[in-house]
Design an enzyme around this catalytic site. Sequence first.
Site, PDB file in Angstrom:
ATOM      1  N   LYS A  78       0.709  -1.229  -0.005  1.00 33.86           N
ATOM      2  CA  LYS A  78       0.026   0.002   0.008  1.00 33.86           C
ATOM      3  C   LYS A  78       0.743   1.166  -0.112  1.00 33.86           C
ATOM      4  O   LYS A  78       1.866   1.179   0.743  1.00 33.86           O
ATOM      5  CB  LYS A  78      -0.849  -0.132   1.202  1.00 33.86           C
ATOM      6  CG  LYS A  78      -1.866   1.278   1.198  1.00 33.86           C
ATOM      7  CD  LYS A  78      -2.861   0.884   2.564  1.00 33.86           C
ATOM      8  CE  LYS A  78      -3.878   2.007   2.534  1.00 33.86           C
ATOM      9  NZ  LYS A  78      -4.778   1.825   3.761  1.00 33.86           N
ATOM     10  N   SER A 171     -10.061   2.215   2.640  1.00 30.01           N
ATOM     11  CA  SER A 171      -9.063   3.079   1.824  1.00 30.01           C
ATOM     12  C   SER A 171      -8.020   1.824   1.302  1.00 30.01           C
ATOM     13  O   SER A 171      -7.502   2.342  -0.017  1.00 30.01           O
ATOM     14  CB  SER A 171      -8.141   3.851   2.789  1.00 30.01           C
ATOM     15  OG  SER A 171      -7.312   3.032   3.731  1.00 30.01           O
ATOM     16  N   SER A 195     -10.426   0.068   6.947  1.00 29.72           N
ATOM     17  CA  SER A 195      -9.635   0.051   5.831  1.00 29.72           C
ATOM     18  C   SER A 195      -9.256  -1.108   5.162  1.00 29.72           C
ATOM     19  O   SER A 195      -8.722  -1.251   4.118  1.00 29.72           O
ATOM     20  CB  SER A 195      -8.494   1.308   5.707  1.00 29.72           C
ATOM     21  OG  SER A 195      -9.253   2.520   5.625  1.00 29.72           O
TER      22      SER A 195
END
Lengths: 506, 95
Positions: A78, A171, A195
């Site tokens: 990420k 997210s 998330s």
Amino acid sequence: LTDLTAMTLAEARDGLRARRFSARELTEAHLQAIERAKALNAFVATTPERALEMASASDARLTAGTAGPLEGLPIGIKDLYATEGVHTQACSHILSGFRPTYESSVTANLWRDGAVMLGKLNMDEFAMGSSNETSCYGPVASPWLPPNWSPAQARAAAMSDKRGLLAPGGSSGGSAAAVAARLCLAATATDTGGSIRQPAAFTGTAGIKPTYGRCSRWGMVAFASSLDQAGPLARDVRDCAIMLRSMAGYDAKDSTCVDRPVPDYEAAIGASVKGLTIGMPREYRLEGMNPEIETLWRRGADWLRAAGAKIVDVSLPNTRHALPAYYIVAPAEASSNLARYDGVRYGLREAGADIVALYENTRAKGFGAEVRRRLMIGTYVLSAGYYDAYYVRAQKIRTLIKRDFEIAFANGVDAMLTPATPSAAFAIGEKGSADPVEMYLNDVFTVTVNMAGLPGLVAAAGKSAEGLPLGLQLIGRPFEEETLFSLGHAIEEAAGRAPFPEAWWG
Amino acid sequence: MPVDTATVRRIAHLARIAISDAEAPALQGELNAILDFVEALGAVDVAGVEAMTSVIPMKLPMREDVVTDGGLAPQILANAPLTEDGFFLVPKVIE
């Protein structure tokens, strides 16, 4: 040769150890898959040279018999994790061009164990969002086709503005989409209010937010420090267990990181859940709840009962306060953490007549609308005259939320079973444009876990009537991730493994 | 309690985010929607409840008070948009 991207992380690991294929072949297959899947927009930067170098080094170690637990396994990172010399922007324009001179502790642990980095994954800007639409790199398309869409229709949408395609959640939308589309064997993600878990539910993958303090936050771009926690997104619960064992561990550079041994989480996979007491928190049965989600939840309880667990009704009376309190605590911490983006030390700089104008212009241009909104809310609730009424009150309510869980656990509950999301995946462009709160409601089942610092796991639990993935959440006692892995695996087995979608994207 | 546009401008300045006059009304609506959402918390009885400071009870780790790193100026400046002679460059702050 079989498709090297179709395996789970565990299968690929075993194949490498048996020398059925090389780490280099495995990495090349994934780099090609990423290249073909550009329209999904899951990766914002790829590192093919580094990946092949790491893979070759892994092959040498596999030959020498010095392989680490993740040797030669290609994964995605990420964009929130600092990776030395490699694109790290938390998908914000304000960090344009930022190349850290250091490596985050979690990614360093993964490289120590032999993993191969494919690149950086798309996400909501600074992890603020539930659909990956706030990214400065644009939205990510879920590999799951919208109901009744043809592959050609989806391809056309993916090549344009992506509206109408399904959101992978957020997210960690890039992480979830990449894992479900078989672009990487597993991915790192982070979870401040849901998330990891909401994207897992939306994409039929598995994800765990471990107990607060289980993983080091050092080198992770900070959003809300008392809620942020690193965790994996992977094809199944076993793969999450394998990833977490490498990601977790003590780090002196994060004073909230806990110094306790990391168990072999994979050993919990397949362990009996007989005799475990599972709580069904009655406050999670919301008014006007999607009947499909309610049915799924009940079915999950039936599966665990059939596996020998005892299902009990529990009460967590402060549940309904969790989401509003979160929208005070998280923006408050964000407004403090994001004060560092000043146009002086790194990233974007927008000129101004004086230093204040430089700050204000840089931050106006560098932050997207959702981030600006949350920074302003955070600033407001911390400002003189409002601090006690909003911030201190929210922190007191947080104590109440945690106490609810402690009482249930003290009464003999080993874990809770809850829905993961209020619905299956929604479409890109569908939510939150008129009212930001509409998007926030996505985290209603997940946010309590961050507020209480507990571990939460989401496992794939079947499909909606329209054929979209649905997940169930398990909430555990602090540092009892192993219980969640056993239960999550049991749910996965009972639900039956559904194949990931065919590649319509290219 | 809803915010007015003057408050929106004050908050934006405190947050060091430039906003135009045209943006203020829309921001006001969005901020008030969020504040309206959290308003119900005002009714929760929190008498005698301690505000949370640490979600997992733990003692802050202590270490010897010694220098553990240093000499990192090049790394610290590596990503700065403007530098000169090993310093960050900012607009003049002292007249």
